[in-house]
Write a protein that holds these residues in place. Structure first.
Motif, mmCIF file in Angstrom:
data_model
loop_
_atom_site.group_PDB
_atom_site.id
_atom_site.type_symbol
_atom_site.label_atom_id
_atom_site.label_comp_id
_atom_site.label_asym_id
_atom_site.label_seq_id
_atom_site.Cartn_x
_atom_site.Cartn_y
_atom_site.Cartn_z
ATOM 1 N N LYS A 104 0.842 -1.189 0.000
ATOM 2 C CA LYS A 104 0.000 0.000 0.000
ATOM 3 C C LYS A 104 0.875 1.236 0.000
ATOM 4 C CE LYS A 104 -4.122 -1.726 2.194
ATOM 5 N NZ LYS A 104 -5.135 -1.498 3.205
ATOM 6 N N VAL A 105 0.513 2.174 -0.837
ATOM 7 C CA VAL A 105 1.269 3.414 -0.952
ATOM 8 C C VAL A 105 0.285 4.578 -0.844
ATOM 9 C CG1 VAL A 105 3.229 4.362 -2.189
ATOM 10 C CG2 VAL A 105 2.347 2.173 -2.883
ATOM 11 N N SER A 106 0.691 5.591 -0.115
ATOM 12 C CA SER A 106 -0.175 6.762 0.023
ATOM 13 C C SER A 106 -0.059 7.651 -1.208
ATOM 14 C CB SER A 106 0.210 7.556 1.272
ATOM 15 O OG SER A 106 1.445 8.214 1.066
ATOM 16 N N GLU A 107 -1.016 8.562 -1.353
ATOM 17 C CA GLU A 107 -0.998 9.534 -2.455
ATOM 18 C C GLU A 107 0.294 10.350 -2.404
ATOM 19 O OE1 GLU A 107 -2.775 11.293 -5.826
ATOM 20 O OE2 GLU A 107 -3.531 9.622 -4.644
ATOM 21 N N GLU A 108 0.702 10.719 -1.201
ATOM 22 C CA GLU A 108 1.936 11.501 -1.031
ATOM 23 C C GLU A 108 3.159 10.719 -1.503
ATOM 24 O OE1 GLU A 108 4.345 13.265 2.749
ATOM 25 O OE2 GLU A 108 2.201 13.715 2.682
ATOM 26 N N GLN A 109 3.206 9.441 -1.191
ATOM 27 C CA GLN A 109 4.335 8.606 -1.627
ATOM 28 C C GLN A 109 4.361 8.474 -3.152
ATOM 29 O OE1 GLN A 109 3.161 5.333 0.932
ATOM 30 N NE2 GLN A 109 5.135 5.439 1.999
ATOM 31 N N ILE A 110 3.194 8.360 -3.750
ATOM 32 C CA ILE A 110 3.118 8.271 -5.217
ATOM 33 C C ILE A 110 3.660 9.553 -5.837
ATOM 34 C CG2 ILE A 110 1.523 8.217 -7.188
ATOM 35 C CD1 ILE A 110 -0.226 6.295 -5.468
ATOM 36 N N ARG A 111 3.263 10.706 -5.312
ATOM 37 C CA ARG A 111 3.737 12.001 -5.833
ATOM 38 C C ARG A 111 5.242 12.133 -5.658
ATOM 39 N NH1 ARG A 111 -0.110 11.459 -8.650
ATOM 40 N NH2 ARG A 111 -2.147 12.159 -7.993
ATOM 41 N N ARG A 112 5.757 11.695 -4.521
ATOM 42 C CA ARG A 112 7.211 11.750 -4.299
ATOM 43 C C ARG A 112 7.940 10.883 -5.323
ATOM 44 N NH1 ARG A 112 10.820 13.337 -0.513
ATOM 45 N NH2 ARG A 112 9.221 13.971 0.958
ATOM 46 N N ILE A 113 7.412 9.705 -5.593
ATOM 47 C CA ILE A 113 8.024 8.820 -6.592
ATOM 48 C C ILE A 113 7.978 9.482 -7.968
ATOM 49 C CG2 ILE A 113 7.728 6.632 -7.830
ATOM 50 C CD1 ILE A 113 6.718 5.484 -5.069
ATOM 51 N N GLN A 114 6.858 10.099 -8.316
ATOM 52 C CA GLN A 114 6.747 10.790 -9.604
ATOM 53 C C GLN A 114 7.791 11.907 -9.711
ATOM 54 O OE1 GLN A 114 2.253 11.379 -9.298
ATOM 55 N NE2 GLN A 114 2.614 11.399 -11.511
ATOM 56 N N ILE A 115 7.932 12.682 -8.660
ATOM 57 C CA ILE A 115 8.913 13.775 -8.652
ATOM 58 C C ILE A 115 10.314 13.215 -8.804
ATOM 59 C CG2 ILE A 115 9.975 15.545 -7.176
ATOM 60 C CD1 ILE A 115 7.080 16.110 -6.116
ATOM 61 N N ARG A 116 10.617 12.184 -8.041
ATOM 62 C CA ARG A 116 11.954 11.583 -8.105
ATOM 63 C C ARG A 116 12.248 11.029 -9.501
ATOM 64 N NH1 ARG A 116 15.824 10.234 -4.646
ATOM 65 N NH2 ARG A 116 17.248 8.574 -5.235
ATOM 66 N N GLU A 117 11.299 10.308 -10.064
ATOM 67 C CA GLU A 117 11.498 9.723 -11.389
ATOM 68 C C GLU A 117 11.656 10.799 -12.463
ATOM 69 O OE1 GLU A 117 12.110 6.513 -12.268
ATOM 70 O OE2 GLU A 117 12.193 6.180 -10.106
ATOM 71 N N THR A 118 10.941 11.900 -12.319
ATOM 72 C CA THR A 118 11.080 13.005 -13.271
ATOM 73 C C THR A 118 12.468 13.616 -13.165
ATOM 74 O OG1 THR A 118 8.705 13.450 -13.204
ATOM 75 C CG2 THR A 118 10.140 15.231 -14.008
ATOM 76 N N ILE A 119 12.954 13.799 -11.958
ATOM 77 C CA ILE A 119 14.309 14.349 -11.761
ATOM 78 C C ILE A 119 15.338 13.386 -12.343
ATOM 79 C CG2 ILE A 119 16.061 15.041 -10.078
ATOM 80 C CD1 ILE A 119 13.663 15.871 -8.227
ATOM 81 N N LEU A 120 15.188 12.099 -12.075
ATOM 82 C CA LEU A 120 16.128 11.106 -12.610
ATOM 83 C C LEU A 120 16.119 11.104 -14.136
ATOM 84 C CD1 LEU A 120 15.485 8.161 -10.125
ATOM 85 C CD2 LEU A 120 17.658 9.390 -10.428
ATOM 86 N N SER A 121 14.942 11.157 -14.719
ATOM 87 C CA SER A 121 14.826 11.202 -16.175
ATOM 88 C C SER A 121 15.449 12.482 -16.728
ATOM 89 C CB SER A 121 13.354 11.105 -16.568
ATOM 90 O OG SER A 121 13.200 11.172 -17.951
ATOM 91 N N HIS A 122 15.214 13.580 -16.030
ATOM 92 C CA HIS A 122 15.794 14.871 -16.420
ATOM 93 C C HIS A 122 17.322 14.786 -16.428
ATOM 94 C CE1 HIS A 122 16.070 19.362 -16.414
ATOM 95 N NE2 HIS A 122 17.237 19.056 -15.877
#
Length: 181
Positions: free
Chosen positions: A1-19
Motif C-alpha cells: 500500500k502506498v499513500s498519495e503523497e508517496q506516489i507524488r514523491r516517486i513521480q517527482i523523483r522519477e522526473t528528476i532522474l529522467s531529467h
C-alpha cells in the motif's frame, strides 16, 4: 500500500532522474533540458504564513529533498567533470520556479479561483518562463538556473518549448482531452 503523497514523491523523483539522464546526454551538445510539473493546487507548491511570507508547499519540499538526494548520490563518469561543476553551481532552491496566477495581495492562487493565468508573484519567474525563452534556455547557471517549472495548468496557448523533455502530472484528471493538452 502506498499513500498519495508517496506516489507524488516517486513521480517527482522519477522526473528528476529522467531529467538528469537526458541532461547528461545533451550537456556536451550545449542543449539545456527543462522539465515541467503540472500540479492540482498551488498550495502544494507555495504556501503563505499569516504575515503573507511565502514558503514551500509539500511538492516544492519533496522536489528539493529528492533533487538533493539524487545529486549527492550521482555516479559521475570520468569525462563528466564539466557537468559536475555545472550541477554544483545550481542549488535545489534555484533550479525550480513556479508559474501561477496571483491575487491582489501578490499571493499565488489556483487559476480557477483567480484571474486569467498571465502572471505570477515572482515577476522574474514569469518573465523567464513566459517572455524570455532565450534566457530560460541559457545554460549559464548564474544567468538562468531554472531547469524545472511548476504550473497549475497549461502555461498558455502559444507557449512552446522544444527543450521540455519531461512532463510530470502531479494531479488527477479523468478528462482524456486535458491529459493530452
Amino acid at each position: 500500500k502506498v499513500s498519495e503523497e508517496q506516489i507524488r514523491r516517486i513521480q517527482i523523483r522519477e522526473t528528476i532522474l529522467s531529467h538528469i539522464q537526458r541532461e547528461r546526454e545533451l550537456f556536451y551538445k550545449g542543449i539545456k533540458v527543462l522539465s515541467l510539473f503540472f500540479i492540482d493546487e498551488v498550495a502544494k507548491y507555495k504556501q503563505y504564513d499569516d504575515a503573507g511570507q511565502s514558503m514551500n508547499g509539500i511538492y516544492a519540499n519533496m522536489f528539493e529533498e529528492e533533487y538533493n538526494d539524487i545529486i549527492n548520490h550521482l555516479q559521475i563518469k570520468i569525462d563528466e567533470d564539466d557537468y559536475l561543476k555545472y550541477l554544483n553551481t545550481i542549488s535545489a532552491v534555484q533550479t525550480h520556479a513556479g508559474y501561477f496566477s496571483i491575487d491582489k495581495k501578490g499571493k499565488m492562487i489556483d487559476s480557477k479561483v483567480g484571474r486569467k493565468e498571465t502572471t505570477t508573484d515572482d515577476v522574474d519567474a514569469y518573465d523567464l518562463i513566459m517572455k524570455n525563452k532565450e534566457l530560460l534556455l541559457d545554460r549559464n547557471p548564474k544567468r538562468s538556473p531554472v531547469r524545472f517549472i511548476f504550473s497549475h495548468s497549461a502555461l498558455r496557448e502559444g507557449w512552446d518549448n522544444p527543450n521540455v523533455f519531461q512532463i510530470c502530472t502531479l494531479k488527477q484528471s479523468s478528462s482524456e482531452t486535458r491529459k493530452r493538452q
